[in-house]
Design an enzyme around this catalytic site. Structure first.
Site, PDB file in Angstrom:
ATOM      1  N   ASP A 251      -3.076 -18.066   0.300  1.00  0.00           N
ATOM      2  CA  ASP A 251      -4.076 -18.768  -0.524  1.00  0.00           C
ATOM      3  C   ASP A 251      -4.745 -19.875   0.292  1.00  0.00           C
ATOM      4  O   ASP A 251      -5.965 -20.048   0.270  1.00  0.00           O
ATOM      5  CB  ASP A 251      -3.466 -19.300  -1.835  1.00  0.00           C
TER       6      ASP A 251
ATOM      7  N   TYR B 202       0.826  -1.218   0.000  1.00  0.00           N
ATOM      8  CA  TYR B 202       0.000   0.000   0.000  1.00  0.00           C
ATOM      9  C   TYR B 202       0.859   1.266   0.000  1.00  0.00           C
ATOM     10  O   TYR B 202       0.415   2.312  -0.463  1.00  0.00           O
ATOM     11  CB  TYR B 202      -0.907   0.024   1.234  1.00  0.00           C
TER      12      TYR B 202
END
Ligand code: IPM
Ligand code: MG
Length: 361
Positions: A226, A143
């Site tokens: 994941d 970010y």
């Protein structure tokens, strides 16, 4: 105990003002019940900041936030500002507040209220009694990493760049928050990374493991992101505290919110600096703004978190939670959590019902 507090109210855009208005009702009843003196300073941020001051995070708004004892934010963003340059988009207000106030730790609790077990899209037995806390790193990672941007290459085609970067000290401080909160919960931390592919998160795993030596009473495990996404819907009750990077935390906390029935139920606290900020994890939902359809409970629960983390009144947080719980037990629902046989109410009525419960406490 301190009983005078100044709050910065940053309603923002879309449903932000509506849900903050309900949270203010809750603040006022708590003020009365607890004999507090609350000063509420409302300032524009996001699209509202851009419209009034030409910037998503006007200097004056940041100053009010910085000088407050706590900040309550609604939501920012909307289609109206999507064409603006990145530096002027409403989301910059949120990112600017997080970094200016140094709020590196974002706590996002996902708790399933018994009355809402059937509001989840998952089976009752999968989510019943679920209580997870996502600890999201909030001022680093992809970010904020440099270099970033979109550049024109020699062949005149464009190239977009973002950088995932974590320093050892950034990882250490967020891991410490996770271990410390786990101590007050079920003493289990799951650190989530992508250490099999991304070096920065390989370092993340190493540093978290090293710090764990100071926390031998806490169980630490690691999971690739994941797999974590899969486990969250397969068997979410295996988790207690999840600690992860800024972007993984953004994604996994939205996912965790749906276990609770609605994203409209998840509050958050951003801590680590001098002034903490509290906000629902949902966005500005421009499609339903101004219609009284928004669920104010995430913002109301964020007020509870404010009393716990900023005002040293953990019992008040418990009261807010039980007021919400009892309204839900009465079958009162906003449309996002509505189901057969329940009573659908507007944003404002939901706020009033919680206030009524708190008046009795
Ligand atoms: C959140 C939001 C923000 C984020 C956006 C609005 C910038 O999705 O708080 O989760 O990505 O952090
Ligand atoms: Mg998000």
């Amino acid at each position: 105990m301190e009983n005078k507090f100044t709050l910065a109210l940053l309603p923002g855009d879309g449903i932000g003002p509506e849900v903050v208005q309900e949270a203010v009702k809750v603040l006022r009843v708590l003020e009365k019940n607890l004999g507090l003196k609350l000063t509420l300073n409302e300032v524009p941020v996001g699209g509202a900041g851009y419209e009034t001051e030409g910037h998503p995070l006007p200097k004056a708004s940041l100053k009010v936030a910085r000088e407050a004892d706590a900040v309550l934010l609604g939501a920012v963003g909307g289609p109206r500002w999507e064409q603006l340059d990145f530096s002027l988009r409403p989301e910059r207000a949120l990112l600017g507040l997080r970094s200016s106030l140094k709020l590196y730790a974002n706590l996002r609790p996902a708790r399933v209220f018994p009355a809402l077990v059937d509001a989840s899209t998952l089976k009752r037995e999968v989510v019943e009694n679920l209580d997870i806390l996502v600890v999201r790193e909030l001022t680093g990672g992809i970010y904020f990493g440099e270099p970033r941007g979109i550049e024109i290459q020699a062949d005149r085609t464009r190239r977009g760049i973002n950088t995932l970067v974590y320093t050892e000290s950034e990882i250490l401080r967020i891991a410490r928050v996770a271990f410390d909160v786990a101590r007050k919960r079920n003493k289990k931390v799951m650190s989530v990374d992508k250490a099999n592919v991304l070096e920065a998160t390989g370092l993340w795993r190493e540093v978290v493991t090293e710090l764990h030596k100071e926390y031998s009473d806490i169980t630490l495990d690691h999971m690739y992101v994941d797999n974590c996404a899969m486990q969250l819907v397969r068997a979410p009750k295996q988790f207690d505290v999840i600690v992860t990077t800024n972007m993984f935390g953004d994604i996994l906390s939205d996912q965790a919110s749906m276990l609770t029935g609605s994203i409209g139920m998840l509050p958050s606290a951003s801590i680590g600096g001098e002034t903490a900020m509290y906000e629902p994890i949902h966005g500005s939902a421009p499609d339903i703004a101004g219609k009284g359809l928004a669920n104010p409970l995430a913002t109301i629960l964020s007020v509870g978190m404010m009393f716990k983390y900023s005002f040293d009144r953990e019992a008040v947080n418990a009261k807010v939670e039980s007021a919400v719980e009892s309204v839900l037990n009465q079958g009162i629902r906003t449309c996002d959590i509505m189901s057969d046989g329940m009573t659908e109410v507007s944003t404002q009525e939901m706020g009033d019902r919680v206030v009524k419960e708190l008046e009795g406490l």
